[in-house]
Write an enzyme that holds these catalytic residues in place. Structure first.
Site, PDB file in Angstrom:
ATOM      1  N   ARG A  40      37.211  34.572  20.019  1.00 39.53           N
ATOM      2  CA  ARG A  40      37.599  34.753  21.429  1.00 39.53           C
ATOM      3  C   ARG A  40      36.447  35.331  22.256  1.00 39.53           C
ATOM      4  NH1 ARG A  40      43.765  36.250  21.019  1.00 39.53           N
ATOM      5  NH2 ARG A  40      44.567  34.172  21.456  1.00 39.53           N
ATOM      6  N   LYS A 201      61.158  26.814  15.758  1.00 38.64           N
ATOM      7  CA  LYS A 201      62.377  26.637  16.562  1.00 38.64           C
ATOM      8  C   LYS A 201      62.290  25.543  17.607  1.00 38.64           C
ATOM      9  CE  LYS A 201      63.935  31.409  16.457  1.00 38.64           C
ATOM     10  NZ  LYS A 201      63.625  32.526  17.338  1.00 38.64           N
ATOM     11  N   GLY A 354      48.478  29.460  16.977  1.00 39.52           N
ATOM     12  CA  GLY A 354      47.843  30.310  15.964  1.00 39.52           C
ATOM     13  C   GLY A 354      47.744  29.677  14.585  1.00 39.52           C
ATOM     14  N   GLY A 377      50.535  31.083  24.205  1.00 38.52           N
ATOM     15  CA  GLY A 377      51.587  30.942  25.218  1.00 38.52           C
ATOM     16  C   GLY A 377      51.111  30.168  26.441  1.00 38.52           C
TER      17      GLY A 377
HETATM   18  P1  AMP Z   1      55.467  28.474  16.145  1.00 41.28           P
HETATM   19  O1  AMP Z   1      54.960  29.857  16.480  1.00 41.28           O
HETATM   20  O2  AMP Z   1      56.621  28.031  16.949  1.00 41.28           O
HETATM   21  O3  AMP Z   1      54.338  27.457  16.105  1.00 41.28           O
HETATM   22  O4  AMP Z   1      56.039  28.580  14.695  1.00 41.28           O
HETATM   23  C1  AMP Z   1      55.282  28.977  13.615  1.00 41.28           C
HETATM   24  C2  AMP Z   1      56.213  29.400  12.528  1.00 41.28           C
HETATM   25  O5  AMP Z   1      56.999  28.303  12.102  1.00 41.28           O
HETATM   26  C3  AMP Z   1      55.478  29.921  11.302  1.00 41.28           C
HETATM   27  O6  AMP Z   1      55.777  31.272  11.155  1.00 41.28           O
HETATM   28  C4  AMP Z   1      56.067  29.083  10.173  1.00 41.28           C
HETATM   29  O7  AMP Z   1      56.320  29.844   9.018  1.00 41.28           O
HETATM   30  C5  AMP Z   1      57.357  28.571  10.776  1.00 41.28           C
HETATM   31  N1  AMP Z   1      57.875  27.397  10.054  1.00 41.28           N
HETATM   32  C6  AMP Z   1      57.286  26.217   9.869  1.00 41.28           C
HETATM   33  N2  AMP Z   1      58.031  25.415   9.099  1.00 41.28           N
HETATM   34  C7  AMP Z   1      59.145  26.116   8.772  1.00 41.28           C
HETATM   35  C8  AMP Z   1      60.298  25.845   7.998  1.00 41.28           C
HETATM   36  N3  AMP Z   1      60.458  24.655   7.386  1.00 41.28           N
HETATM   37  N4  AMP Z   1      61.227  26.802   7.900  1.00 41.28           N
HETATM   38  C9  AMP Z   1      61.083  27.979   8.521  1.00 41.28           C
HETATM   39  N5  AMP Z   1      60.017  28.307   9.271  1.00 41.28           N
HETATM   40  C10 AMP Z   1      59.052  27.394   9.391  1.00 41.28           C
END
Ligand code: AMP
Length: 397
Positions: A40, A201, A354, A377
């Site tokens: 960064r 999510k 990340g 974000g």
């Molecule tokens: P995000 O910050 O929305 O990009 O989400 C990242 C998170 O998604 C990480 O902490 C991963 O561990 C989680 N993740 C990815 N695949 C899965 C899964 N199949 N089940 C639960 N968490 C997941």
């Protein structure tokens, strides 16, 4: 919003001017307080060096971590001042005084081409409140404002949006570059255009999915959120992460993709575990055969091959979010395969988030990626089509 029309540091005269520069030096620190990844800071050097070369007197502001409005010694910017002094070979004057006790005359001794760095701006509760008097105080230090902190551009804080309304304000090279790349892929991508969205999510990514669905040719949805989509298609998903209240959103997206002739691709197989834990026993199963009680934790080898083929045949690729539980070594294979396939492709590739960036760095694939976005974000907000208040406030050409 036309961010391509914003003035940049090259569009104004900074010669011998006092320049207030907002950077994003929010770097990770190890347990001894040493900077564990300087990316960064390194990404900010183009603007800093430009200001030095153009004889500006630069006063830098940044945040680090979440001190929540109180002074926390472990989140001081002093190590960053030391790093900048070393890498720039100029003395970076670190000013640890409380902002209340700093006055415009204090910067009169700053010579042309010199740099001062103020202490962590989030030590002050006024910063996130976008307090007008606090912004006025910051603005009083300088003649012009340059914002290069893309990572905080989605927030209207005193040192980003507040101060921009009070001084002639432009973006630095980092923001200019982020905006150029993201605008190009959203408005004028080389086709076929593929977006790969992972992460946990649906609720976190639905805005991005909705904004991209009519722009892409192919959309791969993987990671935790794919199970809500698989369930919407009638598959049993065992105990995989799942958002019951997002089923109808997932169904809408599936219908919209069909109507728009966009290929919506979900994992065809999965690595599933008995429990949600790092070393749980695992199996590889097709998406229509997830056993009762098992949890989808990564994509399987068939999905890896399917996704890699699509990646190979795309000309523009946007990737955000891991396709499995990347934090656990046993379930990061799929994400690493995607990282490799993107780095090996000849497409224009943009990676944000990340875990996706961490996968690229882990395999030292940075050179194979056209653009590694510095904003988490802020990048997501941009991809959702939302306006970024700190960039809105900059002057138009
Ligand atoms: P995000 O910050 O929305 O990009 O989400 C990242 C998170 O998604 C990480 O902490 C991963 O561990 C989680 N993740 C990815 N695949 C899965 C899964 N199949 N089940 C639960 N968490 C997941």
């Amino acid at each position: 919003m036309n961010y391509l029309n914003k003035k940049s540091v090259e569009d104004i005269n900074v010669f011998e001017k006092k320049v207030l520069l907002r950077c994003d030096f929010n770097v990770p620190l190890d347990k001894n307080g040493n900077i564990s990844n300087t990316k960064r800071i390194d990404d900010s050097l183009q603007t800093i060096c430009y200001l030095i070369k153009n004889n500006a007197k630069t006063i830098i502001i940044s945040h680090l971590g979440r001190p929540n409005g109180s002074k926390k010694a472990e989140l001081s910017l002093k190590p960053i001042a030391d790093y900048l002094t070393k890498i720039l070979n100029v003395n970076v004057k670190f000013i640890s005084d409380d902002i209340k006790n700093i006055f415009p005359e204090d910067f009169d001794s700053l010579k042309n081409g010199e740099i001062a760095l103020l202490e962590n701006i989030r030590f002050y509760k006024e910063e996130p409140l976008n307090d007008l008097d606090f912004a006025k105080k910051l603005a009083s230090f300088a003649d012009v404002f340059v914002n290069d902190a893309f990572g905080t551009a989605h927030r209207a804080h005193a040192s980003t949006e507040g101060v921009a309304k009070l001084l002639p304000s432009v973006c630095g090279f980092l923001i200019k570059n982020e905006v150029n790349v993201l605008c190009r892929i959203l408005n004028n991508p080389e086709r076929p255009f593929l977006a790969i969205l992972g992460g946990s999510k649906v609720s976190d990514k639905i805005g991005v999915i909705n904004n991209l669905i009519d722009k892409v040719d192919t959309l791969i949805i993987a990671g935790g959120m794919s199970y809500t989509f698989l369930n919407a298609l009638g598959y049993s998903i065992g105990n995989s992460i799942f958002e019951a209240d997002k089923i109808s959103l997932a169904t809408d997206i599936i219908t919209k993709a069909k109507d728009l002739n966009v290929k919506l691709i979900l994992p065809v197989d999965n690595v599933v575990g008995k429990e949600f834990s790092a070393n749980t026993d695992s199996l590889i199963v097709d998406s229509d055969s997830i056993p009762e009680g098992y949890i989808g934790l990564d994509i399987g080898p068939k999905s890896e091959r399917l996704f890699s083929d699509i990646i190979k045949n795309s000309r523009t690729i946007l990737w955000n979010g891991p396709v499995g539980v990347f934090e656990w070594e046993k379930f990061r294979h799929g994400t690493l395969k995607i990282a490799q396939a993107i780095a090996n492709s000849r497409a224009v590739s943009v990676v944000g988030g990340g875990d996706s960036s961490a996968a690229i760095s882990l395999l030292e694939l940075d050179k194979g990626i056209s653009h590694l976005s510095t904003g988490g974000g802020a990048t997501l907000a941009f991809l959702e089509g939302k306006s970024l208040p700190a960039i809105d406030a900059l002057d138009d050409k």
